[in-house]
Write a protein that holds these residues in place. Structure first.
Motif, mmCIF file in Angstrom:
data_model
loop_
_atom_site.group_PDB
_atom_site.id
_atom_site.type_symbol
_atom_site.label_atom_id
_atom_site.label_comp_id
_atom_site.label_asym_id
_atom_site.label_seq_id
_atom_site.Cartn_x
_atom_site.Cartn_y
_atom_site.Cartn_z
ATOM 1 N N ASP A 425 14.646 0.576 -18.403
ATOM 2 C CA ASP A 425 13.312 0.303 -17.878
ATOM 3 C C ASP A 425 13.186 -1.192 -17.615
ATOM 4 O O ASP A 425 13.427 -2.010 -18.499
ATOM 5 C CB ASP A 425 12.264 0.757 -18.891
ATOM 6 C CG ASP A 425 10.841 0.496 -18.395
ATOM 7 O OD1 ASP A 425 10.651 0.473 -17.170
ATOM 8 O OD2 ASP A 425 9.951 0.321 -19.233
ATOM 9 N N GLU A 426 12.791 -1.540 -16.370
ATOM 10 C CA GLU A 426 12.711 -2.957 -15.982
ATOM 11 C C GLU A 426 11.759 -3.749 -16.880
ATOM 12 O O GLU A 426 11.946 -4.947 -17.108
ATOM 13 C CB GLU A 426 12.246 -3.079 -14.525
ATOM 14 C CG GLU A 426 13.380 -3.286 -13.538
ATOM 15 C CD GLU A 426 14.237 -4.503 -13.844
ATOM 16 O OE1 GLU A 426 13.664 -5.586 -14.010
ATOM 17 O OE2 GLU A 426 15.467 -4.359 -13.938
ATOM 18 N N ALA A 427 10.714 -3.090 -17.368
ATOM 19 C CA ALA A 427 9.721 -3.802 -18.161
ATOM 20 C C ALA A 427 10.305 -4.319 -19.477
ATOM 21 O O ALA A 427 9.824 -5.307 -20.046
ATOM 22 C CB ALA A 427 8.517 -2.911 -18.439
ATOM 23 N N ALA A 428 11.355 -3.653 -19.977
ATOM 24 C CA ALA A 428 11.945 -4.059 -21.262
ATOM 25 C C ALA A 428 12.468 -5.489 -21.198
ATOM 26 O O ALA A 428 12.394 -6.239 -22.175
ATOM 27 C CB ALA A 428 13.080 -3.095 -21.629
ATOM 28 N N ARG A 429 12.982 -5.884 -20.051
ATOM 29 C CA ARG A 429 13.543 -7.222 -19.884
ATOM 30 C C ARG A 429 12.492 -8.294 -20.159
ATOM 31 O O ARG A 429 12.796 -9.383 -20.646
ATOM 32 C CB ARG A 429 14.101 -7.368 -18.466
ATOM 33 C CG ARG A 429 14.574 -8.757 -18.125
ATOM 34 C CD ARG A 429 15.426 -8.779 -16.874
ATOM 35 N NE ARG A 429 16.733 -8.193 -17.107
ATOM 36 C CZ ARG A 429 17.272 -7.207 -16.382
ATOM 37 N NH1 ARG A 429 16.596 -6.710 -15.375
ATOM 38 N NH2 ARG A 429 18.453 -6.734 -16.671
ATOM 39 N N LEU A 430 11.263 -7.995 -19.843
ATOM 40 C CA LEU A 430 10.168 -8.936 -20.069
ATOM 41 C C LEU A 430 9.528 -8.716 -21.433
ATOM 42 O O LEU A 430 9.223 -9.661 -22.168
ATOM 43 C CB LEU A 430 9.129 -8.738 -18.955
ATOM 44 C CG LEU A 430 7.901 -9.635 -18.946
ATOM 45 C CD1 LEU A 430 8.303 -11.108 -18.942
ATOM 46 C CD2 LEU A 430 7.056 -9.313 -17.724
ATOM 47 N N ASP A 431 9.362 -7.463 -21.813
ATOM 48 C CA ASP A 431 8.528 -7.160 -22.970
ATOM 49 C C ASP A 431 9.254 -7.276 -24.305
ATOM 50 O O ASP A 431 8.617 -7.562 -25.324
ATOM 51 C CB ASP A 431 7.914 -5.765 -22.809
ATOM 52 C CG ASP A 431 6.843 -5.756 -21.710
ATOM 53 O OD1 ASP A 431 6.369 -6.858 -21.348
ATOM 54 O OD2 ASP A 431 6.488 -4.673 -21.220
ATOM 55 N N ILE A 432 10.564 -7.075 -24.329
ATOM 56 C CA ILE A 432 11.273 -7.227 -25.615
ATOM 57 C C ILE A 432 11.297 -8.693 -26.048
ATOM 58 O O ILE A 432 10.934 -8.998 -27.196
ATOM 59 C CB ILE A 432 12.677 -6.569 -25.555
ATOM 60 C CG1 ILE A 432 12.502 -5.038 -25.531
ATOM 61 C CG2 ILE A 432 13.543 -7.008 -26.728
ATOM 62 C CD1 ILE A 432 13.778 -4.246 -25.360
ATOM 63 N N PRO A 433 11.642 -9.638 -25.168
ATOM 64 C CA PRO A 433 11.520 -11.050 -25.575
ATOM 65 C C PRO A 433 10.081 -11.426 -25.938
ATOM 66 O O PRO A 433 9.852 -12.182 -26.885
ATOM 67 C CB PRO A 433 11.992 -11.817 -24.335
ATOM 68 C CG PRO A 433 12.859 -10.868 -23.588
ATOM 69 C CD PRO A 433 12.305 -9.508 -23.849
ATOM 70 N N ALA A 434 9.109 -10.891 -25.177
ATOM 71 C CA ALA A 434 7.710 -11.219 -25.469
ATOM 72 C C ALA A 434 7.307 -10.696 -26.847
ATOM 73 O O ALA A 434 6.617 -11.383 -27.612
ATOM 74 C CB ALA A 434 6.797 -10.630 -24.386
ATOM 75 N N TRP A 435 7.769 -9.507 -27.164
ATOM 76 C CA TRP A 435 7.481 -8.923 -28.489
ATOM 77 C C TRP A 435 8.077 -9.810 -29.583
ATOM 78 O O TRP A 435 7.437 -10.068 -30.609
ATOM 79 C CB TRP A 435 8.067 -7.506 -28.545
ATOM 80 C CG TRP A 435 7.910 -6.835 -29.880
ATOM 81 C CD1 TRP A 435 6.836 -6.124 -30.326
ATOM 82 C CD2 TRP A 435 8.880 -6.795 -30.944
ATOM 83 N NE1 TRP A 435 7.050 -5.658 -31.590
ATOM 84 C CE2 TRP A 435 8.308 -6.048 -31.995
ATOM 85 C CE3 TRP A 435 10.172 -7.320 -31.103
ATOM 86 C CZ2 TRP A 435 8.980 -5.816 -33.195
ATOM 87 C CZ3 TRP A 435 10.832 -7.080 -32.295
ATOM 88 C CH2 TRP A 435 10.255 -6.340 -33.324
#
Lengths: 461, 461
Positions: A425-435
Motif C-alpha cells: 500500500d502506497e500510504a505505508a511509505r508515508l504513514d509508517i515513518p510518521a507513526w
C-alpha cells in the motif's frame, strides 16, 4: 448542517447570486457586437474587469477571465513557457503546488523540458534559499502558490519573488486559496485565481499577466480576452465573480480575525480530544479558515462517511479517498501522517457553535472507526520472549491496516528489537515513518521485498 | 426592440434561467466529494449529461461538457489529431467552417501538419465528391459543420460521413448552429456544440466522442470530465444547458415551420424592396431562422449602426465590421458580395410583425446609407467619347467606395471597353467580381500594381 469544505468550493456569496441574476438579463449578448445588447454586455465585461483588476492589484488590460482556475494555470504556464522558449525549458515549482501545476510540469517533461520541485518542511513551507538555488539560467518560469489548498500554509511569496527578480525569472503565483482574503504580495509576473473558491460562481478563473512579461499562448488563435482565453465569455458569471470578490474583500479583515480564532481553537482542542492525532500545516503562516489533521489507525473514507452521517462535510487527503489510492502529494511532501486525514475549511459566516458541535462529535466518531478497524488501545500486549525480528505480513491490506498491525505487535519485541512490515500500500511509505515519529520509535528504512516493500522499525520506548 | 442575432447568441430560454437558479442552490459543491453537497452536485451533473446525450444521440459516457463551443472544437480537434498521429497529420475541413476550426487547422500547419480546405459552391455547400477526394491515407481527421453560422446553409453531412467511413477517417461535426433544431445525421465520430446558441447559458460547450474513436487530449492531465475537459465544472450552467436543450427540442418542429415561413418572406421581400441586393446562402438546405443578404454600395458598419438606431440588432460579415478589415471568409469562399452584408437570425418567438417592421424600415435605411456615400443611382452617366481604358484610383479607400467608384464610371466607357480599379482594400477582391456578376459585366482579372491591386472589368451592358 455545517459545510466545512470551503477550500474545495465555497457556497455562492449572496452578492454573487444577485449580480449573476442581473447580468443574465443584461449580459447575455456577444460583447464584440455593435448593437445595443452587445454594447451593454461589453460595458458589464469591462466593469467586471476593472473591479477584479483592482482586487488583484493590476491594470485591467493585464487581466483576462478564463473558464476555471485550472485553465488559468494550464494556459498561464503554457503561455509563459512558450514566451520564454528561447531562454530554456526549465520550470521551478514547489512540491506542494496544486495538481494543475504539477500536471503542467509533467506535460512539459513529456515534451522534453525539465522540472525542479522545491521541497517543503514539515509545516509545508519552502525555504527561500532552496527556491533561489533552484533557479537556473535556463529557467523559463517559476510557480509558487500563495497558500496551500490542503493544509493552509502560506508561502514566503515576497522572498521567492525577490529571488526570481534577481535571477530574471518570471514568477507565477497561484492565488486560488488566498485571493479572497487579500492581495498577493508584490513581485509576481503572472497570477491565477478561481472564483468559486471565494464564493463566486463556478466557470470563472483569473489570469493576470504583467506588462512586459513574455507570453505566447500555444494552440489555436482566438481574438477573445486579448488572445489569452479562447471562447465565448460567460459574462454573467464574470460579473458575479468580480462583484463577489469585492464583497468578500470588504468583509475579509473582520472575517479573517473571527475565523482565525475558531481555527486556533480547533487546532488546540483536536489535539486534546482525540488521542494519536497529528495537526499539520503551519500554525502561524496560514490561511485564516483552514485546519488539517490526521488520525492514527483511522480509515479516511470511513471517517468522512461517519462525519457526513453526523452532518459534517469535510474532505481528506488520505489515500483511500483518492481515485489513485495514493495519499495526497502535499502530505507526502511534508512527510506527515496521511491516514485518517481530515481537512476542515470554514466558509465565511461559520459560527462558533458549529465548530463546537464538530469538536463534540469528532472524538466519538474517531473512536468508533478505530474500534471497527480493531485499532490498538492504550497499553501494548505482553513483551515478547526473544529479541528476534518480527515480521508482519500486511500485503493486500490498505491504509490504515498496516500501521494498525505494526502498532499491535511493537510491544511484542523488546526495546531495541525490530519489526518489519510487508506492505504493498502506497500510504505505508508515508504513514509508517510518521507513526514512528509520533510514537518515539526509530524508522530504520525500507527495502524492496519479493512482494511489496519491507518497512523496518526499531522499538525505542 | 427586435433582436435578430440569435446565431451570435440566443437570449436565455426561460427554462435555462429556471434550471440555473435551482442548480445554483443545489449544484455548487464539488461533485467528486463524498459528502451530501457533493453527491447532490454529482446527481445533477449525471442527470444533465443523460439529458444532453439523449438530445445529441450518444451514450452519456461519450459526452463531456466544455467551457464553450470554441474549447470543444479546439480540444476535440487536438484530441482527435493526437489520437491518430501515427496515421498522419492531415486535416480536411470545409472552407466555410467556424474560425475556431480554421484556427485549429492553422495551429496544425504551424506544427508541421497539413490542411485541405474543401471549397463550397455559391450557396455555401460542399460537393460530396470534393469531400471524398480530399480524404487521403494520412488524413487524421475531417471536420464539417452541420450548418453555417453566417449564411445558414446546411452541409450534406450524411454523404460526407459515408465518404469518411469508407476512407476510415473520423468525422467531427460542428453542430453549434443546428443542435437546437434537431440531432445531427448519423455517421459522425466527434460532435461539438455550444449552449448559448440554443438559448442555454454561456459557459457550456458539448464534446461527444464516439466509443472506438482514438482520442488523446494533449496538454496537462486532469481527472474531470473523463480527462477531456480540464477544470472545475460549472454545474449550474451545465444543468441549464441540458434543460434548455430538451425544451427547445420539444418546440423545434413547430418553431422551425413558423420561422421558415418568416425567413422565406424576408428572402423574397428583401430582393424586391431593396435594389442591388444579393440574398446569399442555400434557399432550401438551410437553417430555419437565418437569412443573409448583401447590399451593393453600402458600408456594412454604417448600415448596422443605422439599423441599431432604428431598433434592429443584426450582424454582418462585411470587412468594415471585422477587426482585420477583411470580409468574412465564408462570403469569400462562396464568392458572393460582401459589402453591405446583413445577417438576420431570428430567435425563437420572433413574430411576423417584428419581421414586417424590419422589412418596412430596411429600404429607407439602405437608401440613406447609399445617399451618404454618393452611390450611383439608376442610369449611368453619358457614354465616354473614346474606347480607351479608364483607370480609377481607389487607393486608400475602404469598402464599399471602390465598387461605388467603379459603378460611377462604367458608363463612361463603351460596351466592350475596360475599367481598371486600383485598390488596396481586401474586400475589393471579392466585391468587384461579385458586382460584375450582379451587373452583367465581365470580370477580366486582377494583377499586382505598384501600390495595391489592379482589378479590370469589361463593360458588357
Amino acid at each position: 448542517m455545517p459545510y466545512f469544505d470551503a477550500a474545495s468550493s465555497a457556497p455562492l456569496h449572496p452578492v454573487a447570486r444577485q449580480a449573476l441574476l442581473a447580468a443574465l438579463d443584461e449580459g447575455w449578448a456577444d460583447p464584440t457586437r455593435l448593437y445595443r445588447e452587445g454594447r451593454r454586455a461589453r460595458l458589464l465585461l469591462d466593469a467586471a474587469r476593472e473591479t477584479a483588476a483592482e482586487a488583484v492589484g493590476c491594470r485591467p488590460d493585464e487581466l483576462v477571465f478564463t473558464p476555471s482556475g485550472t485553465r488559468a494555470l494550464h494556459d498561464g504556464i503554457a503561455g509563459a513557457l512558450a514566451g520564454r522558449r528561447r531562454i530554456g525549458r526549465h520550470l521551478v515549482v514547489s512540491a506542494v503546488e496544486h495538481s494543475a501545476v504539477l500536471h503542467a510540469g509533467a506535460a512539459l517533461e513529456a515534451a522534453g523540458g525539465t522540472v525542479t520541485e522545491v521541497p517543503v518542511g514539515r509545516t509545508g513551507r519552502i525555504a527561500p534559499a532552496d527556491w533561489a538555488a533552484a533557479l537556473r539560467p535556463d529557467t523559463a518560469l517559476a510557480a509558487l502558490q500563495s497558500a496551500n489548498h490542503e493544509v493552509g500554509t502560506r508561502q514566503p511569496v515576497a522572498e521567492a519573488a525577490a529571488a526570481c527578480r534577481e535571477a530574471g525569472v518570471p514568477l507565477l503565483v497561484d492565488a486560488a486559496q488566498s485571493l479572497g482574503w487579500g492581495p498577493v504580495e508584490e513581485g509576481w509576473s503572472l497570477l491565477t485565481a478561481s472564483a468559486h473558491k471565494w464564493g463566486g460562481p463556478p466557470g470563472v478563473g483569473l489570469l493576470a499577466v504583467r506588462k512586459g512579461t513574455r507570453f505566447a499562448l500555444p494552440g489555436p488563435a482566438d481574438e477573445r480576452e486579448n488572445g489569452r482565453a479562447p471562447g465565448y465569455p460567460d459574462i454573467p458569471a464574470v460579473v458575479a465573480a468580480a462583484a463577489s470578490l469585492r464583497a468578500v474583500r470588504a468583509e475579509a479583515a473582520a472575517e479573517d480575525a473571527r475565523l482565525r480564532v475558531l481555527v486556533d481553537h480547533v487546532r488546540e482542542r483536536v489535539a486534546q480530544l482525540v488521542p494519536d492525532v497529528e495537526v499539520v500545516g503551519d500554525p502561524v503562516h496560514r490561511l485564516p479558515h483552514l485546519v488539517t489533521f490526521s488520525c492514527l489507525y483511522v480509515d479516511g473514507e470511513t471517517l468522512l462517511h461517519a462525519l457526513d452521517r453526523a452532518g459534517f462535510s469535510v474532505s481528506s487527503g488520505s489515500s483511500c479517498t483518492s481515485s489513485t489510492l495514493e495519499p495526497s502529494h502535499v502530505l507526502r511532501a511534508m512527510g506527515v501522517l496521511s491516514e485518517g486525514n481530515v481537512r476542515v475549511s470554514l466558509p465565511r459566516g461559520t459560527t462558533a457553535a458549529e465548530v463546537d458541535a464538530f469538536l463534540t462529535a469528532l472524538p466519538g466518531i474517531v473512536a468508533g472507526v478505530r474500534e471497527q478497524l480493531g485499532a490498538p488501545t492504550g497499553a501494548s500486549a505482553a513483551v515478547s520472549p526473544a529479541g528476534e525480528e518480527l515480521v508482519v505480513d500486511s500485503l493486500g491490506k490498505r491504509c490504515p491496516i498496516p500501521v494498525i498491525e505494526l502498532a499491535k505487535v511493537i510491544g511484542d519485541v523488546p526495546v531495541g528489537g525490530l519489526v518489519t512490515v510487508l506492505s504493498d500500500d502506497e500510504a505505508a511509505r508515508l504513514d509508517i515513518p510518521a507513526w514512528c515519529g509520533m510514537r518515539g520509535h526509530e524508522y530504520v528504512g525500507e527495502r524492496a521485498a519479493e512482494r511489496g516493500v519491507a518497512y523496518t522499525v526499531r522499538r525505542r520506548a
